[in-house]
Motif scaffolding. Structure first.
Motif, PDB file in Angstrom:
ATOM      1  N   GLN A  13       0.674  -1.424   0.121  1.00 29.44           N
ATOM      2  CA  GLN A  13       0.054   0.084   0.042  1.00 29.44           C
ATOM      3  C   GLN A  13       0.992   1.305   0.098  1.00 29.44           C
ATOM      4  OE1 GLN A  13      -2.571  -0.242   3.448  1.00 29.44           O
ATOM      5  NE2 GLN A  13      -4.434  -1.338   2.282  1.00 29.44           N
ATOM      6  N   ALA A  14       0.340   2.185  -0.559  1.00 36.12           N
ATOM      7  CA  ALA A  14       0.983   3.557  -0.431  1.00 36.12           C
ATOM      8  C   ALA A  14       1.304   3.960   1.174  1.00 36.12           C
ATOM      9  CB  ALA A  14      -0.043   4.728  -0.987  1.00 36.12           C
ATOM     10  N   GLY A  15       2.750   4.285   0.823  1.00 40.24           N
ATOM     11  CA  GLY A  15       3.402   4.704   2.353  1.00 40.24           C
ATOM     12  C   GLY A  15       4.119   3.788   2.940  1.00 40.24           C
ATOM     13  N   GLY A  16       4.004   2.412   2.272  1.00 40.41           N
ATOM     14  CA  GLY A  16       4.735   1.217   2.994  1.00 40.41           C
ATOM     15  C   GLY A  16       5.919   1.194   2.279  1.00 40.41           C
ATOM     16  N   VAL A  48      17.224   4.883 -11.118  1.00 40.80           N
ATOM     17  CA  VAL A  48      16.472   4.938  -9.981  1.00 40.80           C
ATOM     18  C   VAL A  48      17.696   5.479  -8.937  1.00 40.80           C
ATOM     19  CG1 VAL A  48      15.555   3.881  -8.048  1.00 40.80           C
ATOM     20  CG2 VAL A  48      14.657   3.523 -10.208  1.00 40.80           C
ATOM     21  N   GLY A  49      18.863   4.604  -8.957  1.00 37.03           N
ATOM     22  CA  GLY A  49      19.786   5.095  -8.247  1.00 37.03           C
ATOM     23  C   GLY A  49      21.117   4.324  -8.481  1.00 37.03           C
ATOM     24  N   GLY A  50      22.436   4.741  -8.187  1.00 40.42           N
ATOM     25  CA  GLY A  50      23.438   3.958  -8.149  1.00 40.42           C
ATOM     26  C   GLY A  50      24.388   3.940  -7.174  1.00 40.42           C
ATOM     27  N   ILE A  51      25.653   3.081  -6.991  1.00 39.01           N
ATOM     28  CA  ILE A  51      26.248   2.790  -5.901  1.00 39.01           C
ATOM     29  C   ILE A  51      27.541   2.548  -6.477  1.00 39.01           C
ATOM     30  CG2 ILE A  51      25.768   0.487  -5.732  1.00 39.01           C
ATOM     31  CD1 ILE A  51      26.141   0.947  -2.356  1.00 39.01           C
ATOM     32  N   SER A  52      28.575   3.287  -5.890  1.00 41.52           N
ATOM     33  CA  SER A  52      29.978   2.880  -6.434  1.00 41.52           C
ATOM     34  C   SER A  52      30.546   1.530  -6.039  1.00 41.52           C
ATOM     35  CB  SER A  52      30.963   4.191  -5.607  1.00 41.52           C
ATOM     36  OG  SER A  52      30.858   3.997  -3.882  1.00 41.52           O
ATOM     37  N   GLY A  66      15.573  10.425  -0.671  1.00 39.81           N
ATOM     38  CA  GLY A  66      14.997  10.836   0.549  1.00 39.81           C
ATOM     39  C   GLY A  66      14.006   9.466   0.979  1.00 39.81           C
ATOM     40  N   ARG A  67      13.621   8.624  -0.031  1.00 35.04           N
ATOM     41  CA  ARG A  67      12.663   7.621   0.245  1.00 35.04           C
ATOM     42  C   ARG A  67      13.405   6.270  -0.075  1.00 35.04           C
ATOM     43  NH1 ARG A  67       8.629   6.878  -3.010  1.00 35.04           N
ATOM     44  NH2 ARG A  67       9.491   7.984  -4.616  1.00 35.04           N
ATOM     45  N   PHE A  68      14.357   6.245  -0.835  1.00 42.75           N
ATOM     46  CA  PHE A  68      15.048   5.015  -1.240  1.00 42.75           C
ATOM     47  C   PHE A  68      16.508   5.160  -0.691  1.00 42.75           C
ATOM     48  CE2 PHE A  68      12.341   3.683  -5.187  1.00 42.75           C
ATOM     49  CZ  PHE A  68      11.018   4.008  -4.433  1.00 42.75           C
ATOM     50  N   THR A  69      17.127   3.909  -0.470  1.00 36.24           N
ATOM     51  CA  THR A  69      18.495   3.774   0.064  1.00 36.24           C
ATOM     52  C   THR A  69      19.063   2.508  -0.722  1.00 36.24           C
ATOM     53  OG1 THR A  69      17.865   4.956   2.047  1.00 36.24           O
ATOM     54  CG2 THR A  69      20.116   3.798   2.028  1.00 36.24           C
ATOM     55  N   GLN A  82      16.327  -0.283  -0.536  1.00 40.44           N
ATOM     56  CA  GLN A  82      15.357  -0.166   0.614  1.00 40.44           C
ATOM     57  C   GLN A  82      14.409   1.062   0.323  1.00 40.44           C
ATOM     58  OE1 GLN A  82      14.764  -1.720   3.474  1.00 40.44           O
ATOM     59  NE2 GLN A  82      12.739  -0.503   3.491  1.00 40.44           N
ATOM     60  N   MET A  83      13.215   0.728   0.054  1.00 41.87           N
ATOM     61  CA  MET A  83      12.088   1.588  -0.660  1.00 41.87           C
ATOM     62  C   MET A  83      11.085   2.049   0.627  1.00 41.87           C
ATOM     63  SD  MET A  83      11.778   0.333  -4.340  1.00 41.87           S
ATOM     64  CE  MET A  83      10.695  -0.920  -3.893  1.00 41.87           C
ATOM     65  N   ASN A  84      11.098   3.196   0.947  1.00 43.44           N
ATOM     66  CA  ASN A  84      10.373   3.693   1.955  1.00 43.44           C
ATOM     67  C   ASN A  84       9.223   4.671   1.399  1.00 43.44           C
ATOM     68  OD1 ASN A  84      11.393   2.085   4.259  1.00 43.44           O
ATOM     69  ND2 ASN A  84      12.799   3.707   4.317  1.00 43.44           N
ATOM     70  N   SER A  85       8.229   4.900   2.299  1.00 43.13           N
ATOM     71  CA  SER A  85       7.191   5.874   1.652  1.00 43.13           C
ATOM     72  C   SER A  85       6.593   5.918   0.362  1.00 43.13           C
ATOM     73  CB  SER A  85       7.600   7.433   2.067  1.00 43.13           C
ATOM     74  OG  SER A  85       8.046   7.573   3.251  1.00 43.13           O
ATOM     75  N   LEU A  86       6.428   4.473  -0.057  1.00 47.21           N
ATOM     76  CA  LEU A  86       6.249   4.219  -1.478  1.00 47.21           C
ATOM     77  C   LEU A  86       4.954   4.832  -2.066  1.00 47.21           C
ATOM     78  CD1 LEU A  86       7.213   0.419  -1.612  1.00 47.21           C
ATOM     79  CD2 LEU A  86       8.075   2.234  -3.027  1.00 47.21           C
ATOM     80  N   LYS A  87       4.868   5.170  -3.179  1.00 44.36           N
ATOM     81  CA  LYS A  87       3.910   5.896  -3.890  1.00 44.36           C
ATOM     82  C   LYS A  87       3.541   5.162  -5.080  1.00 44.36           C
ATOM     83  CE  LYS A  87       6.086  10.345  -3.012  1.00 44.36           C
ATOM     84  NZ  LYS A  87       6.649  11.783  -3.682  1.00 44.36           N
ATOM     85  N   PRO A  88       2.052   5.166  -5.535  1.00 49.29           N
ATOM     86  CA  PRO A  88       1.554   4.386  -6.516  1.00 49.29           C
ATOM     87  C   PRO A  88       2.262   4.767  -7.622  1.00 49.29           C
ATOM     88  CG  PRO A  88      -0.199   5.426  -5.396  1.00 49.29           C
ATOM     89  CD  PRO A  88       1.179   6.005  -4.701  1.00 49.29           C
ATOM     90  N   GLU A  89       3.125   5.873  -7.930  1.00 52.75           N
ATOM     91  CA  GLU A  89       3.774   6.159  -9.156  1.00 52.75           C
ATOM     92  C   GLU A  89       5.239   5.496  -9.108  1.00 52.75           C
ATOM     93  OE1 GLU A  89       2.393   8.612  -7.116  1.00 52.75           O
ATOM     94  OE2 GLU A  89       3.887  10.339  -6.914  1.00 52.75           O
ATOM     95  N   ASP A  90       5.595   4.627  -7.859  1.00 57.07           N
ATOM     96  CA  ASP A  90       6.717   3.998  -7.743  1.00 57.07           C
ATOM     97  C   ASP A  90       6.500   2.555  -8.662  1.00 57.07           C
ATOM     98  OD1 ASP A  90       7.161   5.427  -4.730  1.00 57.07           O
ATOM     99  OD2 ASP A  90       8.292   5.820  -6.510  1.00 57.07           O
TER     100      ASP A  90
END
Length: 124
Positions: A13-16, A48-52, A66-69, A82-90
């Motif tokens: 659900q959204a916010g999860g 979405v994101g990258g890491i060295s 600020g939401r994903f790590t 790690q995905m927090n505060s998920l939104k439907p657009e994710d």
């Protein structure tokens, strides 16, 4: 060549929150920057994101900052998202991939060894 397998997707659900994993085989994983991408239906695959290679540096798309790590464990040949505060657009299929360069990049064309993807669905 590195083989990648994503896991951890699902319906939330959204916010999860959800935590995706990327398991790698192949010795070049430890020396390569890695990235997460996603593709929603009817849309192009996007960064979405990258890491060295050593995990010291990360980069995130503005839409997830600020939401994903992203983290990695080179001893275990794994990377996580790690995905927090998920939104439907994710909602999208999420992929991990290996950079062919020694530096992090947002350019999709500079990644190879794509995994098969894992579906993330966020309901409103």
């Amino acid at each position: 060549q590195v083989q990648l397998v994503e896991s951890g997707g699902g319906l939330v659900q959204a916010g999860g929150s959800l935590r995706l994993s990327c398991a790698a085989s192949g010795r070049t994983f430890n020396f390569s920057p890695m990235g997460w991408f996603r593709q929603a239906p009817g849309k192009e695959r996007e960064f979405v994101g990258g890491i060295s290679w050593n995990g010291d540096t990360t980069d995130y798309a503005d839409s997830v900052k600020g939401r994903f790590t992203i983290a990695r464990d080179n001893a275990k040949n794994t990377m996580s998202l790690q995905m927090n505060s998920l939104k439907p657009e994710d909602t999208a299929v999420y992929y991990c991939a290996r950079s062919t360069k020694v530096y992090m990049t947002r350019s999709l064309s500079l990644y190879d060894s794509w995994g098969q993807g894992t579906q993330v669905t966020v309901s409103s």
